[in-house]
Design a protein around this motif. Structure first.
Motif, mmCIF file in Angstrom:
data_model
loop_
_atom_site.group_PDB
_atom_site.id
_atom_site.type_symbol
_atom_site.label_atom_id
_atom_site.label_comp_id
_atom_site.label_asym_id
_atom_site.label_seq_id
_atom_site.Cartn_x
_atom_site.Cartn_y
_atom_site.Cartn_z
ATOM 1 N N ASN A 84 -2.746 -4.566 5.788
ATOM 2 C CA ASN A 84 -2.210 -5.932 5.937
ATOM 3 C C ASN A 84 -2.078 -6.349 7.398
ATOM 4 O OD1 ASN A 84 0.112 -4.662 6.832
ATOM 5 N ND2 ASN A 84 1.174 -4.832 4.885
ATOM 6 N N GLY A 85 -1.235 -7.370 7.645
ATOM 7 C CA GLY A 85 -1.061 -7.856 9.011
ATOM 8 C C GLY A 85 -0.006 -7.078 9.779
ATOM 9 N N ALA A 106 6.036 -0.303 -1.992
ATOM 10 C CA ALA A 106 6.913 -0.416 -3.165
ATOM 11 C C ALA A 106 7.158 0.953 -3.803
ATOM 12 C CB ALA A 106 6.299 -1.378 -4.177
ATOM 13 N N ALA A 160 -2.773 -2.526 -0.266
ATOM 14 C CA ALA A 160 -2.454 -3.604 0.690
ATOM 15 C C ALA A 160 -1.551 -3.131 1.827
ATOM 16 C CB ALA A 160 -1.792 -4.760 -0.046
ATOM 17 N N THR A 161 -0.643 -2.192 1.548
ATOM 18 C CA THR A 161 0.277 -1.747 2.595
ATOM 19 C C THR A 161 -0.484 -1.094 3.751
ATOM 20 O OG1 THR A 161 1.942 -1.396 0.883
ATOM 21 C CG2 THR A 161 2.373 -0.377 3.014
ATOM 22 N N HIS A 182 3.255 -7.435 9.877
ATOM 23 C CA HIS A 182 4.513 -8.037 10.346
ATOM 24 C C HIS A 182 5.324 -8.590 9.187
ATOM 25 C CE1 HIS A 182 3.119 -12.441 11.357
ATOM 26 N NE2 HIS A 182 2.655 -12.019 10.232
ATOM 27 N N ALA A 224 -3.821 6.197 -12.954
ATOM 28 C CA ALA A 224 -3.249 6.093 -14.299
ATOM 29 C C ALA A 224 -4.108 5.085 -15.046
ATOM 30 C CB ALA A 224 -1.811 5.612 -14.218
ATOM 31 N N GLY A 241 4.760 -8.950 1.161
ATOM 32 C CA GLY A 241 5.556 -7.820 0.651
ATOM 33 C C GLY A 241 6.421 -7.122 1.682
ATOM 34 N N MET A 242 5.996 -7.120 2.945
ATOM 35 C CA MET A 242 6.794 -6.385 3.939
ATOM 36 C C MET A 242 8.193 -7.001 4.078
ATOM 37 S SD MET A 242 4.771 -3.969 4.781
ATOM 38 C CE MET A 242 4.208 -4.094 3.102
ATOM 39 N N GLU A 292 -1.024 8.271 -7.278
ATOM 40 C CA GLU A 292 -1.800 7.329 -6.472
ATOM 41 C C GLU A 292 -3.275 7.451 -6.864
ATOM 42 O OE1 GLU A 292 -1.568 4.716 -4.249
ATOM 43 O OE2 GLU A 292 -3.744 4.863 -4.449
ATOM 44 N N ALA A 293 -3.900 6.287 -7.144
ATOM 45 C CA ALA A 293 -5.280 6.292 -7.629
ATOM 46 C C ALA A 293 -6.258 6.783 -6.562
ATOM 47 C CB ALA A 293 -5.684 4.879 -8.062
HETATM 48 C C1 LIG Z 1 -5.156 -8.687 4.057
HETATM 49 C C2 LIG Z 1 -3.664 -8.661 3.785
HETATM 50 C C3 LIG Z 1 -2.774 -9.045 4.792
HETATM 51 C C4 LIG Z 1 -1.393 -9.024 4.549
HETATM 52 N N1 LIG Z 1 -0.513 -9.281 5.569
HETATM 53 C C5 LIG Z 1 0.816 -9.162 5.370
HETATM 54 C C6 LIG Z 1 1.742 -9.288 6.433
HETATM 55 O O1 LIG Z 1 1.383 -9.427 7.594
HETATM 56 N N2 LIG Z 1 3.070 -9.248 6.147
HETATM 57 C C7 LIG Z 1 3.507 -9.059 4.868
HETATM 58 O O2 LIG Z 1 4.711 -9.081 4.645
HETATM 59 N N3 LIG Z 1 2.653 -8.849 3.856
HETATM 60 C C8 LIG Z 1 1.327 -8.890 4.073
HETATM 61 N N4 LIG Z 1 0.458 -8.674 3.047
HETATM 62 C C9 LIG Z 1 0.997 -8.370 1.717
HETATM 63 C C10 LIG Z 1 1.512 -6.937 1.653
HETATM 64 O O3 LIG Z 1 0.576 -6.052 2.234
HETATM 65 C C11 LIG Z 1 1.773 -6.559 0.203
HETATM 66 O O4 LIG Z 1 2.640 -7.516 -0.366
HETATM 67 C C12 LIG Z 1 2.411 -5.190 0.087
HETATM 68 O O5 LIG Z 1 1.702 -4.237 0.821
HETATM 69 C C13 LIG Z 1 2.514 -4.771 -1.357
HETATM 70 O O6 LIG Z 1 2.962 -3.431 -1.396
HETATM 71 P P1 LIG Z 1 2.853 -2.623 -2.762
HETATM 72 O O7 LIG Z 1 3.329 -1.270 -2.529
HETATM 73 O O8 LIG Z 1 3.463 -3.441 -3.832
HETATM 74 O O9 LIG Z 1 1.282 -2.665 -3.065
HETATM 75 P P2 LIG Z 1 0.098 -1.757 -2.466
HETATM 76 O O10 LIG Z 1 0.320 -1.426 -1.047
HETATM 77 O O11 LIG Z 1 -1.168 -2.451 -2.838
HETATM 78 O O12 LIG Z 1 0.255 -0.411 -3.262
HETATM 79 C C14 LIG Z 1 -0.087 -0.308 -4.638
HETATM 80 C C15 LIG Z 1 -0.673 1.094 -4.794
HETATM 81 O O13 LIG Z 1 -0.818 1.351 -6.168
HETATM 82 C C16 LIG Z 1 -2.005 2.106 -6.349
HETATM 83 N N5 LIG Z 1 -2.396 1.899 -7.738
HETATM 84 C C17 LIG Z 1 -2.673 0.721 -8.348
HETATM 85 N N6 LIG Z 1 -2.985 0.906 -9.634
HETATM 86 C C18 LIG Z 1 -2.900 2.242 -9.855
HETATM 87 C C19 LIG Z 1 -3.091 3.043 -10.994
HETATM 88 N N7 LIG Z 1 -3.447 2.522 -12.181
HETATM 89 N N8 LIG Z 1 -2.914 4.386 -10.892
HETATM 90 C C20 LIG Z 1 -2.525 4.944 -9.693
HETATM 91 N N9 LIG Z 1 -2.332 4.209 -8.581
HETATM 92 C C21 LIG Z 1 -2.513 2.872 -8.662
HETATM 93 C C22 LIG Z 1 -2.962 1.471 -5.353
HETATM 94 O O14 LIG Z 1 -4.041 2.318 -5.050
HETATM 95 C C23 LIG Z 1 -2.047 1.228 -4.167
HETATM 96 O O15 LIG Z 1 -2.047 2.299 -3.256
HETATM 97 C C24 LIG Z 1 -0.921 -8.675 3.264
HETATM 98 C C25 LIG Z 1 -1.815 -8.270 2.266
HETATM 99 C C26 LIG Z 1 -3.180 -8.257 2.528
HETATM 100 C C27 LIG Z 1 -4.121 -7.783 1.451
#
Ligand SMILES: Cc1cc2nc3c(=O)[nH]c(=O)nc-3n(C[C@H](O)[C@H](O)[C@H](O)COP(=O)(O)OP(=O)(O)OC[C@H]3O[C@@H](n4cnc5c(N)ncnc54)[C@H](O)[C@@H]3O)c2cc1C
Length: 454
Positions: A79-80, A45, A75-76, A82, A222, A400-401, A67-68
């Motif tokens: 994850n899985g 995201a 999660a990115t 796909h 943050a 999320g992907m 980034e913390a």
């Molecule tokens: C085990 C697992 C399997 C999954 N499998 C799939 C799949 O196969 N297909 C699919 O579509 N989705 C899958 N998902 C869901 C998908 O991974 C997430 O929906 C997606 O990665 C979310 O992306 P994001 O960038 O919003 O969040 P994230 O990738 O979690 O990124 C958020 C980032 O913000 C940082 N952050 C948070 N708070 C702070 C702060 N206060 N200060 C600074 N940095 C901060 C975190 O460290 C992190 O790096 C899976 C998730 C998990 C956990």
């Protein structure tokens, strides 16, 4: 919960086994004093929002990404890998308060798959991107019948989501999918890729293309964001504070740590994934991705065969479901699940896949990742309710992907044009029930719903 922040020393995910040179990067030794836009979070995201803000922009804003922990370590990176919509999701779709339909959602996700492919090609990202089909497999007879009935009714009613989906009946499901005990199956469009490589390489391109506009700071949590009288925000971090004209929260399960209104709305939950490696690559290669529904007592696992012949497979939620504190409202990805739970992945391929009995496949890694789940199962996108100059995209549940790329474009457009969800999202095909609002927060915190969720 007071401090909802990524914890140090997360479990080691297979996807993070080849750290990018930016993993612990800081563009400058100190944080800049000011910026136009601060993006918090460097997962799919955060980085795709930065991409849409900076790409093809002759006068790009000054952007700081915080980034913390290490780059893309949420999660990115765990994850899985796909991207699809499961047939049970289409079948269980209940219309939200807006006008978007299940067919609009199918079109949206097809657009995400195309959009990911386009960026991979344009930016030359080496992330093992594959356009694929994906199986949704049912082992339970009642579930087979339920899904087939809804699929038939939807097809008859002209619902377009059914057009790219294919049904496989009892006679052939086992043979076509190679899954022991498969009763029926559906196939649908999907793609897979190495999400960490997609994100880290895209960020590297952005830093190279916009050295003066983009500042990236890892290991910088943050801790709070406060609104100043002039409409800008002060971002407080472990390394000092700075001022941002505009803020984007891309903090998925950790969002309530910075925006308290999202307490009980975006709830962190733990999930488990593993990597399995056969002694030698098995032929024929498994070309599809899988969701295997083992029935109501158990649940659904997801499986992503890798181009090198290894497998990423996750799920197994029924093994720990009854121990609620071990996963619900829990954002600790440093703590593995107990050994008796992780053992589930030992011999998984030999037990479930025809042709893998003698594969000698061994468990390489098991890790934990944190999802952000929401009461209605959909993300919150748009202006932070009631707050000026702050936007968000978070709460992607387990998928999320298949959602993020276009909502990131929508949020980047909102930031550029100082607009809200309704002014932008429709034009990009984003389902209208994904917009965040005070009303949606109120419905999500409804007492009766809270009791049901407990
Ligand atoms: C085990 C697992 C399997 C999954 N499998 C799939 C799949 O196969 N297909 C699919 O579509 N989705 C899958 N998902 C869901 C998908 O991974 C997430 O929906 C997606 O990665 C979310 O992306 P994001 O960038 O919003 O969040 P994230 O990738 O979690 O990124 C958020 C980032 O913000 C940082 N952050 C948070 N708070 C702070 C702060 N206060 N200060 C600074 N940095 C901060 C975190 O460290 C992190 O790096 C899976 C998730 C998990 C956990």
């Amino acid at each position: 919960m007071d401090q909802v922040l990524p914890v140090p020393n997360p479990t080691k995910a297979y996807w993070l086994s080849e750290p990018h040179e930016l993993a612990r990067f800081r563009s400058t030794p100190d944080l800049p004093a000011t910026c136009d836009v601060a993006i918090i979070g460097s997962g799919m995201a955060g980085i795709t929002t930065a991409y849409h803000l900076l790409h093809s922009n002759k006068q790009p804003p000054n952007v700081v990404i915080l980034e913390a922990r290490e780059l893309c370590s949420g999660a990115t990176g765990r994850n899985g890998g796909h991207c699809k919509v499961k047939v049970p999701t289409f079948a269980g779709f209940t219309p939200g308060p807006g006008s978007s339909t299940v067919d609009d959602m199918a079109v949206y996700v097809h657009g995400i798959i195309n959009g990911l492919k386009q960026i991979v090609e344009e930016e030359e990202l080496d992330c093992e991107f594959e356009l694929r089909r994906s199986f949704d497999i049912q082992l339970d007879d009642d579930e087979s019948k339920r899904l087939k009935r809804i699929y038939d009714e939807s097809a008859k009613a002209g619902s377009t989501w059914t057009r790219t989906v294919d049904y496989i009946d009892e006679r052939f499901a086992g043979q076509i999918t190679s899954i022991n005990g498969a009763n029926t199956a559906f196939t649908g469009p999907a793609c897979s890729f190495w999400p960490y490589k997609f994100v880290s390489q895209l960020l590297a391109r952005l830093l190279a293309q916009h050295p003066r506009s983009l500042n990236f700071q890892t290991m910088t949590p943050a801790t709070s964001v406060t609104l100043s009288e002039d409409g800008s925000s002060a971002i407080h971090t472990s390394r000092g504070s700075f001022k941002a004209e505009k803020v984007v929260f891309a903090t998925n399960p950790y969002t309530s740590g910075l925006i308290s209104q999202f307490n009980d709305i975006i709830t962190p939950i733990r999930g488990m994934t593993s990597h399995i490696v056969p002694k030698q690559p098995i032929h024929p290669h498994l070309s599809n991705t899988y969701n295997i529904d083992f029935g109501p007592e158990k649940g659904t696992d997801y499986l992503n065969p890798r181009p090198d012949g290894s497998i990423v497979v996750g799920g197994g939620k029924w093994l720990y479901n009854s121990d609620r504190p071990s996963w619900f409202n829990n954002f600790d990805d440093s703590m593995p699940f107990p050994p008796q739970t992780e053992e589930y992945w030992e011999g998984y391929m030999q037990r479930n896949f025809r042709g893998w009995e003698e594969s000698g496949a061994e468990l390489d890694k098991v890790w934990v990742g944190i999802m952000g789940i929401t009461p209605d199962g959909w993300p919150h996108v748009g202006r932070v309710p009631g707050v000026k100059n702050q936007w968000m995209l978070a709460g992607f549940n387990g998928g999320g992907m298949s959602m993020i790329l276009t909502v990131a474009k929508a949020v980047a457009t909102m930031v550029k044009e100082d607009a809200g969800f309704d002014e932008v999202a429709g034009g990009l095909g984003v389902p209208d029930f994904w917009g965040t609002s005070e009303e949606r927060l109120r419905v999500g915190k409804d007492e009766d719903l809270m009791v049901k969720r407990k």
